[in-house]
Design an enzyme around this catalytic site. Sequence first.
Site, short mmCIF file in Angstrom:
data_model
loop_
_atom_site.label_atom_id
_atom_site.label_comp_id
_atom_site.label_asym_id
_atom_site.label_seq_id
_atom_site.Cartn_x
_atom_site.Cartn_y
_atom_site.Cartn_z
N GLY A 207 0.79 -1.24 0.00
CA GLY A 207 0.00 0.00 0.00
C GLY A 207 0.81 1.28 0.00
O GLY A 207 0.37 2.31 -0.52
N GLU B 25 3.98 4.68 5.69
CA GLU B 25 2.78 3.85 5.55
C GLU B 25 1.66 4.62 4.86
O GLU B 25 1.59 5.85 4.95
CB GLU B 25 2.29 3.40 6.93
N ASP B 26 0.79 3.90 4.21
CA ASP B 26 -0.39 4.54 3.62
C ASP B 26 -1.45 4.78 4.69
O ASP B 26 -2.02 5.86 4.75
CB ASP B 26 -0.95 3.70 2.46
N ASP C 61 -4.82 1.61 10.59
CA ASP C 61 -6.20 1.18 10.82
C ASP C 61 -6.31 0.82 12.30
O ASP C 61 -6.58 1.67 13.13
CB ASP C 61 -6.45 -0.01 9.89
N LYS D 143 -7.24 6.14 10.81
CA LYS D 143 -8.66 6.05 11.18
C LYS D 143 -8.74 6.05 12.70
O LYS D 143 -8.65 4.97 13.32
CB LYS D 143 -9.26 4.75 10.65
N PHE E 125 -14.52 2.05 4.46
CA PHE E 125 -13.67 1.29 3.55
C PHE E 125 -13.16 2.23 2.45
O PHE E 125 -13.92 2.63 1.58
CB PHE E 125 -14.46 0.13 2.95
N VAL E 126 -11.89 2.58 2.52
CA VAL E 126 -11.36 3.53 1.55
C VAL E 126 -10.38 2.86 0.59
O VAL E 126 -9.70 1.90 0.94
CB VAL E 126 -10.67 4.74 2.23
N ASP F 141 -6.13 -0.75 -1.56
CA ASP F 141 -6.86 -1.61 -2.48
C ASP F 141 -8.12 -2.20 -1.87
O ASP F 141 -8.32 -2.21 -0.66
CB ASP F 141 -5.97 -2.79 -2.90
N ARG G 224 -5.74 0.41 -6.47
CA ARG G 224 -4.51 0.99 -5.93
C ARG G 224 -4.03 2.17 -6.78
O ARG G 224 -3.40 3.09 -6.29
CB ARG G 224 -3.39 -0.05 -5.89
#
Length: 183
Positions: free
Chosen positions: A48, A103-104, A107, A135, A156-157, A163, A169
Site C-alpha cells: 500500500g 505507511e499509507d 487502521d 482512522k 472502507f477507503v 486496495d 490501488r
Amino acid sequence: MEFSDVENDLAEILLTEEEIHAKIEELARAIEADHQGEKILLVGVLRGAVMVMADLARALKVDIEMDWMAVSSYGAGTQSSGVVRILKDLDSDLTGRRVLIVEDIIDSGLTLSWLRANLESRGAKTVEICALLRKPDALKVEVDVTYIGFDIPNKFVVGYGLDYAEQYRNLRGVAVLAPHVYE
Ligand code: PRP
C-alpha cells in the site's frame, strides 16, 4: 486512474490528488527540518505504501535511502491480529540509522506497533512513523506517529495505494468504496 473512471464503484470522494500532494509537501518540509544533516532511511511497507513513498521521497529536498518490507498479519479474515509475519525483510543494516517508516494507512495500529518495535530492536538510532491516513475510530493500540497526513472516518477507503481485492490501488485520489462492490 481518475475518480470518473470508476465513479459507479465509489460512494464518496475523500481526498483529491492535489490535496494529497499538498499534504505530502508539508510533511516533507517537517521531516527535513527534523533531520538536518542526518540521512534518513525511508522504510516503505509493501504494497500500500508504494504511492506515498514515491511521492514523499521525491518531495524531500535532501538525500535519502529507501528500503522495503512486506509483512502479513496472521489471523482469520480481514481482522488484523497483531501477530505479524515478515514476507520480505529489509536489505539495510539499521545500526545507528534514523529510520522513518512510511505507511499509507493506520487502521487498528497493530501492524505499525509491531513493526516499530521490531525495527527498534535492530539498533536504529530512531524509528519514527509517517502515515498518510489514520482512522482514529478503528485504533486498537495507541501508535505514536510523528508525521500524519489526514485523519479519516472509519470507512472502507481505496485509492492512492489502498486496495480492495488488489483493485483501485492506482486511483489518483482516495475515496470511500460503494458498499455494492464488496457486499
Ligand atoms: C494495510 C496498510 C497497513 C495495515 C494497516 O496493509 O498498508 O500496512 O494494513 O492496518 P492495521 O493498522 O490494522 O495493522 P494490508 O495488510 O492491507 O496490505 P497492503 O499494503 O499490501 O494492501
